[in-house]
Design a protein around this motif. Structure first.
Motif, PDB file in Angstrom:
ATOM      1  N   THR A 281       3.960  68.779  58.042  1.00 36.78           N
ATOM      2  CA  THR A 281       3.186  68.233  58.540  1.00 36.78           C
ATOM      3  C   THR A 281       3.687  68.051  60.090  1.00 36.78           C
ATOM      4  O   THR A 281       4.747  68.293  60.158  1.00 36.78           O
TER       5      THR A 281
ATOM      6  N   ILE B 209       8.254  76.026  46.603  1.00 37.13           N
ATOM      7  CA  ILE B 209       8.965  75.120  47.484  1.00 37.13           C
ATOM      8  C   ILE B 209       8.608  72.995  46.890  1.00 37.13           C
ATOM      9  O   ILE B 209       9.099  72.862  45.875  1.00 37.13           O
ATOM     10  N   THR B 210       7.048  72.932  47.439  1.00 38.41           N
ATOM     11  CA  THR B 210       6.548  71.877  47.369  1.00 38.41           C
ATOM     12  C   THR B 210       6.391  71.501  45.580  1.00 38.41           C
ATOM     13  O   THR B 210       6.367  72.496  44.857  1.00 38.41           O
TER      14      THR B 210
ATOM     15  N   GLU C 211       3.563  65.170  60.879  1.00 38.12           N
ATOM     16  CA  GLU C 211       4.733  64.572  61.093  1.00 38.12           C
ATOM     17  C   GLU C 211       5.882  64.781  61.422  1.00 38.12           C
ATOM     18  O   GLU C 211       7.097  64.819  62.065  1.00 38.12           O
TER      19      GLU C 211
ATOM     20  N   TYR D 280       5.891  81.197  47.224  1.00 31.11           N
ATOM     21  CA  TYR D 280       7.451  80.533  47.667  1.00 31.11           C
ATOM     22  C   TYR D 280       6.566  79.567  46.601  1.00 31.11           C
ATOM     23  O   TYR D 280       5.620  78.769  47.852  1.00 31.11           O
TER      24      TYR D 280
ATOM     25  N   THR E  60       1.402  79.409  47.041  1.00 25.85           N
ATOM     26  CA  THR E  60      -0.085  79.798  47.711  1.00 25.85           C
ATOM     27  C   THR E  60       0.209  80.874  47.122  1.00 25.85           C
ATOM     28  O   THR E  60       1.829  81.499  47.351  1.00 25.85           O
TER      29      THR E  60
ATOM     30  N   HIS F 256      -4.018  78.839  45.173  1.00 29.43           N
ATOM     31  CA  HIS F 256      -2.661  77.954  45.340  1.00 29.43           C
ATOM     32  C   HIS F 256      -2.258  77.392  43.707  1.00 29.43           C
ATOM     33  O   HIS F 256      -3.668  76.739  42.702  1.00 29.43           O
TER      34      HIS F 256
ATOM     35  N   HIS G 165       1.300  73.462  44.461  1.00 32.96           N
ATOM     36  CA  HIS G 165       0.379  74.638  45.290  1.00 32.96           C
ATOM     37  C   HIS G 165       1.210  75.784  46.310  1.00 32.96           C
ATOM     38  O   HIS G 165       0.878  76.155  47.247  1.00 32.96           O
TER      39      HIS G 165
ATOM     40  N   LEU H 235       9.348  65.056  63.927  1.00 34.31           N
ATOM     41  CA  LEU H 235      10.507  64.581  63.666  1.00 34.31           C
ATOM     42  C   LEU H 235      11.382  65.520  64.463  1.00 34.31           C
ATOM     43  O   LEU H 235      12.669  65.024  64.554  1.00 34.31           O
TER      44      LEU H 235
ATOM     45  N   VAL I  91      -5.783  72.904  57.243  1.00 36.92           N
ATOM     46  CA  VAL I  91      -4.260  72.224  56.743  1.00 36.92           C
ATOM     47  C   VAL I  91      -2.939  73.216  57.770  1.00 36.92           C
ATOM     48  O   VAL I  91      -2.256  72.436  57.420  1.00 36.92           O
TER      49      VAL I  91
ATOM     50  N   GLY J 106       7.419  66.550  48.594  1.00 35.80           N
ATOM     51  CA  GLY J 106       6.723  67.444  49.476  1.00 35.80           C
ATOM     52  C   GLY J 106       7.831  67.658  50.930  1.00 35.80           C
ATOM     53  O   GLY J 106       8.418  68.482  51.377  1.00 35.80           O
ATOM     54  N   SER J 107       6.880  66.683  52.029  1.00 34.33           N
ATOM     55  CA  SER J 107       7.999  66.424  53.016  1.00 34.33           C
ATOM     56  C   SER J 107       9.477  66.292  53.347  1.00 34.33           C
ATOM     57  O   SER J 107      10.355  67.509  53.909  1.00 34.33           O
TER      58      SER J 107
ATOM     59  N   ILE K 137      -0.490  70.623  57.481  1.00 32.30           N
ATOM     60  CA  ILE K 137      -0.156  70.346  56.762  1.00 32.30           C
ATOM     61  C   ILE K 137       0.998  70.999  56.449  1.00 32.30           C
ATOM     62  O   ILE K 137       2.059  70.850  55.787  1.00 32.30           O
ATOM     63  N   TRP K 138       0.347  72.661  55.968  1.00 34.55           N
ATOM     64  CA  TRP K 138       1.821  73.053  55.188  1.00 34.55           C
ATOM     65  C   TRP K 138       2.698  73.362  56.285  1.00 34.55           C
ATOM     66  O   TRP K 138       2.166  73.253  57.595  1.00 34.55           O
ATOM     67  N   GLU K 139       3.445  73.770  55.674  1.00 39.77           N
ATOM     68  CA  GLU K 139       5.003  74.385  56.293  1.00 39.77           C
ATOM     69  C   GLU K 139       5.085  73.105  57.298  1.00 39.77           C
ATOM     70  O   GLU K 139       6.073  73.558  58.178  1.00 39.77           O
TER      71      GLU K 139
HETATM   72  C1  LIG Z   1      -3.249  74.469  50.297  1.00 37.02           C
HETATM   73  C2  LIG Z   1      -1.743  74.402  50.696  1.00 37.02           C
HETATM   74  C3  LIG Z   1      -1.067  75.125  50.314  1.00 37.02           C
HETATM   75  C4  LIG Z   1       0.044  75.533  50.557  1.00 37.02           C
HETATM   76  N1  LIG Z   1       1.372  76.713  50.004  1.00 37.02           N
HETATM   77  C5  LIG Z   1       2.294  76.092  49.462  1.00 37.02           C
HETATM   78  C6  LIG Z   1       3.354  77.467  48.843  1.00 37.02           C
HETATM   79  O1  LIG Z   1       3.133  77.977  48.832  1.00 37.02           O
HETATM   80  N2  LIG Z   1       4.440  76.639  49.107  1.00 37.02           N
HETATM   81  C7  LIG Z   1       5.511  75.210  49.051  1.00 37.02           C
HETATM   82  O2  LIG Z   1       6.351  75.629  48.342  1.00 37.02           O
HETATM   83  N3  LIG Z   1       4.500  74.574  49.341  1.00 37.02           N
HETATM   84  C8  LIG Z   1       2.822  75.032  49.936  1.00 37.02           C
HETATM   85  N4  LIG Z   1       1.968  73.922  50.280  1.00 37.02           N
HETATM   86  C9  LIG Z   1       2.619  72.480  50.368  1.00 37.02           C
HETATM   87  C10 LIG Z   1       2.565  71.909  51.215  1.00 37.02           C
HETATM   88  O3  LIG Z   1       4.015  72.607  51.832  1.00 37.02           O
HETATM   89  C11 LIG Z   1       2.850  70.599  51.287  1.00 37.02           C
HETATM   90  O4  LIG Z   1       1.634  69.414  51.500  1.00 37.02           O
HETATM   91  C12 LIG Z   1       3.364  69.436  52.349  1.00 37.02           C
HETATM   92  O5  LIG Z   1       4.675  70.079  53.191  1.00 37.02           O
HETATM   93  C13 LIG Z   1       3.456  68.576  52.787  1.00 37.02           C
HETATM   94  O6  LIG Z   1       4.057  67.712  51.573  1.00 37.02           O
HETATM   95  P1  LIG Z   1       3.169  66.210  51.037  1.00 37.02           P
HETATM   96  O7  LIG Z   1       1.333  67.137  50.166  1.00 37.02           O
HETATM   97  O8  LIG Z   1       3.799  66.492  49.204  1.00 37.02           O
HETATM   98  O9  LIG Z   1       2.668  65.235  51.454  1.00 37.02           O
HETATM   99  P2  LIG Z   1       3.842  64.058  51.501  1.00 37.02           P
HETATM  100  O10 LIG Z   1       5.203  64.843  52.346  1.00 37.02           O
HETATM  101  O11 LIG Z   1       3.861  63.583  50.517  1.00 37.02           O
HETATM  102  O12 LIG Z   1       3.416  63.360  53.116  1.00 37.02           O
HETATM  103  C14 LIG Z   1       2.516  62.629  52.983  1.00 37.02           C
HETATM  104  C15 LIG Z   1       1.758  62.068  54.311  1.00 37.02           C
HETATM  105  O13 LIG Z   1       3.359  61.225  54.678  1.00 37.02           O
HETATM  106  C16 LIG Z   1       3.733  61.544  55.697  1.00 37.02           C
HETATM  107  N5  LIG Z   1       4.628  61.592  55.975  1.00 37.02           N
HETATM  108  C17 LIG Z   1       5.969  61.632  55.344  1.00 37.02           C
HETATM  109  N6  LIG Z   1       7.337  61.325  55.442  1.00 37.02           N
HETATM  110  C18 LIG Z   1       6.746  61.159  56.679  1.00 37.02           C
HETATM  111  C19 LIG Z   1       7.695  60.696  57.856  1.00 37.02           C
HETATM  112  N7  LIG Z   1       9.667  60.639  57.705  1.00 37.02           N
HETATM  113  N8  LIG Z   1       7.678  60.327  58.574  1.00 37.02           N
HETATM  114  C20 LIG Z   1       6.066  60.279  59.585  1.00 37.02           C
HETATM  115  N9  LIG Z   1       5.265  60.030  58.547  1.00 37.02           N
HETATM  116  C21 LIG Z   1       5.882  60.937  57.170  1.00 37.02           C
HETATM  117  C22 LIG Z   1       3.019  63.611  56.130  1.00 37.02           C
HETATM  118  O14 LIG Z   1       3.371  63.767  57.135  1.00 37.02           O
HETATM  119  C23 LIG Z   1       1.851  62.901  55.515  1.00 37.02           C
HETATM  120  O15 LIG Z   1       0.772  63.163  56.711  1.00 37.02           O
HETATM  121  C24 LIG Z   1       0.507  73.992  50.668  1.00 37.02           C
HETATM  122  C25 LIG Z   1       0.060  72.561  50.476  1.00 37.02           C
HETATM  123  C26 LIG Z   1      -1.309  73.167  50.532  1.00 37.02           C
HETATM  124  C27 LIG Z   1      -2.148  71.871  50.792  1.00 37.02           C
END
Ligand SMILES: Cc1cc2nc3c(=O)[nH]c(=O)nc-3n(C[C@H](O)[C@H](O)[C@H](O)COP(=O)(O)OP(=O)(O)OC[C@H]3O[C@@H](n4cnc5c(N)ncnc54)[C@H](O)[C@@H]3O)c2cc1C
Length: 392
Positions: A371, A130-131, A373, A128, A163, A209, A161, A377, A364, A136-137, A367-369
């Motif tokens: 965070t 998305i990121t 935070e 899947y 997976t 990943h 990322h 929300l 993790v 990300g978030s 963090i994933w699916e």
């Molecule tokens: C090992 C691993 C496997 C993964 N597998 C997949 C996968 O299979 N498919 C896929 O699509 N994705 C995957 N991901 C991605 C994962 O879902 C994202 O890393 C996660 O959603 C966070 O996005 P980001 O890393 O861009 O962090 P960001 O969104 O940049 O966030 C950085 C920080 O800011 C905080 N933050 C962001 N917005 C807010 C807010 N509004 N209020 C307060 N705090 C906030 C976050 O909580 C975090 O602490 C994977 C990640 C990892 C590490």
């Protein structure tokens, strides 16, 4: 007056499922953990294939999808039982119980035959995507675009990322289709698809990943999953399901950590007594067990609520509850792993101990699916919209 019974026990058929899964985890998976860890997650493909075949023979695969498309159509509670048990193994060895994405339920009959049924049979493998580097978030702001070209779509973008992308042969990709997001099946052998390794991660899971690049990748309209603009809504269904299964696996991991730390503490003698007799150790174990119980009750109550949800409003409440279960269980498991490392002392810092592996691997889950935070929300928004009572 006889008090009405609130039944918190699993029914006999789910206890049998729990026992069957646990036997598989401890007989087949746990003995391979250290080998997998020391190979940085690269367990020999023939061993993985044997484990996947065994999991399939035991009826422990393709849990979420309905029988009509090749899945087993397990209830949410039954899926929680299996995931809780498989969470007891480190290095994601439990993922040999492959479970294609719930989003595939939106496949057309033609897509069912081309993608879904073969994936449930373990003839194809999904992942899947998305990121992105800049999304990300906030999964609503995709830079990956899908542009219509006659009866086809042209995809351009970069996914991070992803997976399982190292062994998958296609991805479900979320892309901006102009004013909204849409999902597409993208086969990895299409011209313009490139897979790249990321730098190494903190954990050593059996699934890697990858970074997925798409440069003018042409897919047919027949590859659209769901309707135009439905991408984010369908991804939300996937998040709901995955968040609850994360909570379940965190409960399984915490159970094993507490069992192992408790057994070790009762055998380890320092200053003339087992360390289990010292209050500092007892308090860590007591807090861990108490928090696990709370997380487990939340997780199963949410699974039951998901099975019972019959309306849009009920689903929205379940959405918030899956966030609460994931938030609490993942943070609980992190605390439990930290205490377990402490109880094991120097041994807790060694890679051949489950405590050390879980200490890294469980990080993790926060963090994933989404965070922690983002879960907060979602929970706060749902509280403002529906009030406290709706969530209890
Ligand atoms: C090992 C691993 C496997 C993964 N597998 C997949 C996968 O299979 N498919 C896929 O699509 N994705 C995957 N991901 C991605 C994962 O879902 C994202 O890393 C996660 O959603 C966070 O996005 P980001 O890393 O861009 O962090 P960001 O969104 O940049 O966030 C950085 C920080 O800011 C905080 N933050 C962001 N917005 C807010 C807010 N509004 N209020 C307060 N705090 C906030 C976050 O909580 C975090 O602490 C994977 C990640 C990892 C590490």
């Amino acid at each position: 007056m006889e008090s009405p019974k609130m039944d918190f026990q699993l029914p006999p058929e789910l206890t049998a499922l729990q026992q069957k899964t646990r036997r598989f985890v401890y007989d087949d998976l746990v003995p391979l953990e250290v080998e997998t860890e020391l190979a940085n997650g690269h367990l020999a493909p023939e061993k993985i294939a044997r484990l996947r075949a065994r999991a399939k023979a035991l009826g422990l695969t393709a849990l979420a999808l309905p029988e009509s498309v090749g899945g087993r159509g397990f209830s949410w509670v039954a899926q929680t039982v299996v995931n809780e048990e498989m969470g007891q193994a480190t290095n994601a060895l439990g993922w040999v119980m492959f479970d294609p994405a719930i989003a595939l339920v939106h496949a057309t009959p033609e897509q069912v035959e081309r993608y879904v049924r073969p994936t449930c049979e373990d003839l194809r493998k999904d992942c899947y995507a998305i990121t992105e580097p800049n999304a990300g978030s906030d999964a609503s702001k995709m830079e990956t675009t899908a542009t219509r070209a006659g009866n086809d779509w042209i995809l351009n973008g970069e996914k991070w990322h992803v997976t399982g992308g190292d062994t998958a042969d296609y991805a479900v990709v979320q892309a901006d289709t102009g004013g909204g997001n849409t999902l597409f099946f993208v086969d990895f052998n299409l011209p313009g698809v490139e897979l790249h390794e990321h730098a190494p991660y903190m954990h050593h899971l059996i699934a890697g990943h990858v970074k997925m690049l798409m440069k003018n990748v042409r897919v047919s309209q027949k590859n659209m999953l769901g309707e135009l603009g439905e991408g984010l809504e369908i991804s939300k269904e996937w998040f709901r399901r995955e968040r609850l299964m994360i909570a379940a696996r965190c409960c399984g991991a915490a159970q094993r950590l507490i069992d192992e730390a408790s057994a070790f503490a009762q055998g380890r003698v320092q200053f003339g007594s087992p360390i289990s007799e010292y209050q500092a150790i007892q308090f860590m174990l007591a807090d861990s067990l108490t928090e696990l119980w709370a997380a487990r009750l939340m997780t199963y109550a949410t699974a039951q609520a998901a099975d019972d949800a019959r309306s849009e409003e009920a689903l929205k409440r379940v959405h918030a509850k899956t966030s609460m279960a994931k938030l609490y269980a993942s943070e609980m498991a992190g605390r439990v792993a930290d205490r377990a490392v402490q109880i094991f002392g120097g041994r807790g810092y060694m890679r051949d101990f489950a405590a050390e592996r879980f200490y890294r691997e469980l990080r993790v889950e926060r963090i994933w699916e989404g965070t922690s935070e983002i879960q907060r929300l979602i929970i706060a928004n749902s509280l403002y919209k529906r009030g406290t009572e709706a969530h209890l």
